[in-house]
Design a protein around this motif. Structure first.
Motif, PDB file in Angstrom:
ATOM      1  N   LEU A 138     -36.004 -32.694-109.297  1.00  0.00           N
ATOM      2  CA  LEU A 138     -36.491 -31.641-110.187  1.00  0.00           C
ATOM      3  C   LEU A 138     -36.064 -31.908-111.628  1.00  0.00           C
ATOM      4  O   LEU A 138     -36.847 -31.696-112.571  1.00  0.00           O
ATOM      5  N   LEU A 139     -34.847 -32.396-111.812  1.00  0.00           N
ATOM      6  CA  LEU A 139     -34.378 -32.745-113.158  1.00  0.00           C
ATOM      7  C   LEU A 139     -35.204 -33.884-113.754  1.00  0.00           C
ATOM      8  O   LEU A 139     -35.538 -33.872-114.940  1.00  0.00           O
ATOM      9  N   ILE A 140     -35.546 -34.875-112.901  1.00  0.00           N
ATOM     10  CA  ILE A 140     -36.411 -35.973-113.367  1.00  0.00           C
ATOM     11  C   ILE A 140     -37.751 -35.414-113.827  1.00  0.00           C
ATOM     12  O   ILE A 140     -38.270 -35.777-114.892  1.00  0.00           O
ATOM     13  N   GLY A 141     -38.307 -34.499-113.017  1.00  0.00           N
ATOM     14  CA  GLY A 141     -39.594 -33.911-113.369  1.00  0.00           C
ATOM     15  C   GLY A 141     -39.549 -33.072-114.630  1.00  0.00           C
ATOM     16  O   GLY A 141     -40.480 -33.084-115.434  1.00  0.00           O
ATOM     17  N   LEU A 142     -38.452 -32.335-114.827  1.00  0.00           N
ATOM     18  CA  LEU A 142     -38.327 -31.504-116.022  1.00  0.00           C
ATOM     19  C   LEU A 142     -38.132 -32.345-117.275  1.00  0.00           C
ATOM     20  O   LEU A 142     -38.587 -31.982-118.362  1.00  0.00           O
ATOM     21  N   CYS A 143     -37.434 -33.483-117.136  1.00  0.00           N
ATOM     22  CA  CYS A 143     -37.199 -34.365-118.290  1.00  0.00           C
ATOM     23  C   CYS A 143     -38.451 -35.127-118.686  1.00  0.00           C
ATOM     24  O   CYS A 143     -38.636 -35.448-119.871  1.00  0.00           O
ATOM     25  N   ARG A 144     -39.328 -35.430-117.734  1.00  0.00           N
ATOM     26  CA  ARG A 144     -40.556 -36.184-118.026  1.00  0.00           C
ATOM     27  C   ARG A 144     -41.682 -35.657-117.140  1.00  0.00           C
ATOM     28  O   ARG A 144     -42.150 -36.348-116.232  1.00  0.00           O
ATOM     29  N   PRO A 145     -42.107 -34.403-117.383  1.00  0.00           N
ATOM     30  CA  PRO A 145     -43.090 -33.756-116.512  1.00  0.00           C
ATOM     31  C   PRO A 145     -44.398 -34.537-116.399  1.00  0.00           C
ATOM     32  O   PRO A 145     -44.933 -35.035-117.393  1.00  0.00           O
ATOM     33  N   PHE A 146     -44.871 -34.679-115.147  1.00  0.00           N
ATOM     34  CA  PHE A 146     -46.147 -35.303-114.805  1.00  0.00           C
ATOM     35  C   PHE A 146     -46.215 -36.787-115.166  1.00  0.00           C
ATOM     36  O   PHE A 146     -47.300 -37.359-115.239  1.00  0.00           O
ATOM     37  N   ASN A 147     -45.058 -37.408-115.415  1.00  0.00           N
ATOM     38  CA  ASN A 147     -45.052 -38.858-115.613  1.00  0.00           C
ATOM     39  C   ASN A 147     -45.543 -39.526-114.329  1.00  0.00           C
ATOM     40  O   ASN A 147     -45.066 -39.192-113.237  1.00  0.00           O
ATOM     41  N   PRO A 148     -46.473 -40.474-114.423  1.00  0.00           N
ATOM     42  CA  PRO A 148     -47.053 -41.071-113.211  1.00  0.00           C
ATOM     43  C   PRO A 148     -46.079 -41.878-112.366  1.00  0.00           C
ATOM     44  O   PRO A 148     -46.400 -42.228-111.227  1.00  0.00           O
TER      45      PRO A 148
END
Length: 242
Positions: free
Chosen positions: A22-32
């Motif tokens: 979740l932290l990865i997603g929040l730091c770079r949302p929707f990164n492929p």
């Protein structure tokens, strides 16, 4: 006793991995590339906790540099961890809309750019397929699909649904089959070495020049190749049906 300890550790790991994802997603949302990173966060520790030995023979999917539809067999709930070892770069998956309600995991799944489909709503499902086709054609991304649509629980490869093959033909991208042996047949989680897993990707199946009329033949060809591969992997891993 070892089984209970493993289940406890796996539950703790799932929560920690979900928070990290979740932290990865929040730091770079929707990164492929979020899906690949999150998949590794789940998979690597989980295979150690479960005592599973995994052999990867995934060159064709790992080295493929263009968009593709990746079709895998769906065995059990452990697939999240098992196949997480081999998700290639810039790959998202197709999942049920209900996944978003799973605490932590559902939110990171969405932030990772994966496609959520409401299978009970034909209009929304069609819209999701059109969006996915555009992604495959113009955004240099691949799509991971469990074409059976349900878990096989070690009973062998189930019939495929046609959605993945329609998307591949509409986008003009190849299909890359990726197979695992039916590892749940041999899993003994009360032992230190609980089982063997072999994951093998097959050569891409081109779709250039095909039309919707070719879907049944393409689906049958992919299913036959994967079924033969899975049988071979079961023999090599010692997970043949008894």
């Amino acid at each position: 006793m070892l089984f209970l300890l493993r289940m406890l550790l796996l539950a703790v790991h799932f929560v920690i991995a979900s928070v990290v994802g979740l932290l990865i997603g929040l730091c770079r949302p929707f990164n492929p590339d979020n899906s690949r990173l999150c998949a590794r966060v789940y998979a690597v520790p989980a295979m150690w906790i479960l005592g599973l030995r995994v052999k990867l023979e995934d060159d064709t999917v790992r080295d493929h540099v263009r968009s593709a539809v990746i079709v895998a067999n769906h065995i059990s709930n452990y697939d999240l961890m098992v196949f997480g070892l081999t998700v290639p770069r810039r790959t998202v998956s197709l999942g049920k809309k209900s996944l978003k309600w799973i605490p932590l995991f559902g939110q990171l799944y969405w932030l990772a750019g994966n496609v959520l489909v409401d299978r009970g709503n034909a209009v929304q499902a069609k819209k999701a397929m059109l969006t996915t086709t555009d992604t495959l054609q113009h955004k240099d991304m691949s799509l991971w699909v469990f074409a059976e649509g349900t878990r096989g629980h070690g009973k062998g490869l189930q019939p495929f649904k046609k959605g993945a093959f329609l998307m591949a033909i509409n986008a003009g991208v190849p299909i890359i089959p990726i197979c695992s042996n039916n590892y749940v047949r041999g899993m003994k989680l009360n032992r230190w070495h609980s089982g063997n897993i072999i994951i093998r990707s097959l050569p891409p199946i081109p779709t250039t020049g095909l039309s919707i009329d070719d879907v049944p033949k393409l689906l049958a060809d992919c299913h036959a190749r994967m079924a033969a591969c899975i049988d071979e992997l079961d023999r090599e891993a010692g997970t043949t049906k008894r």
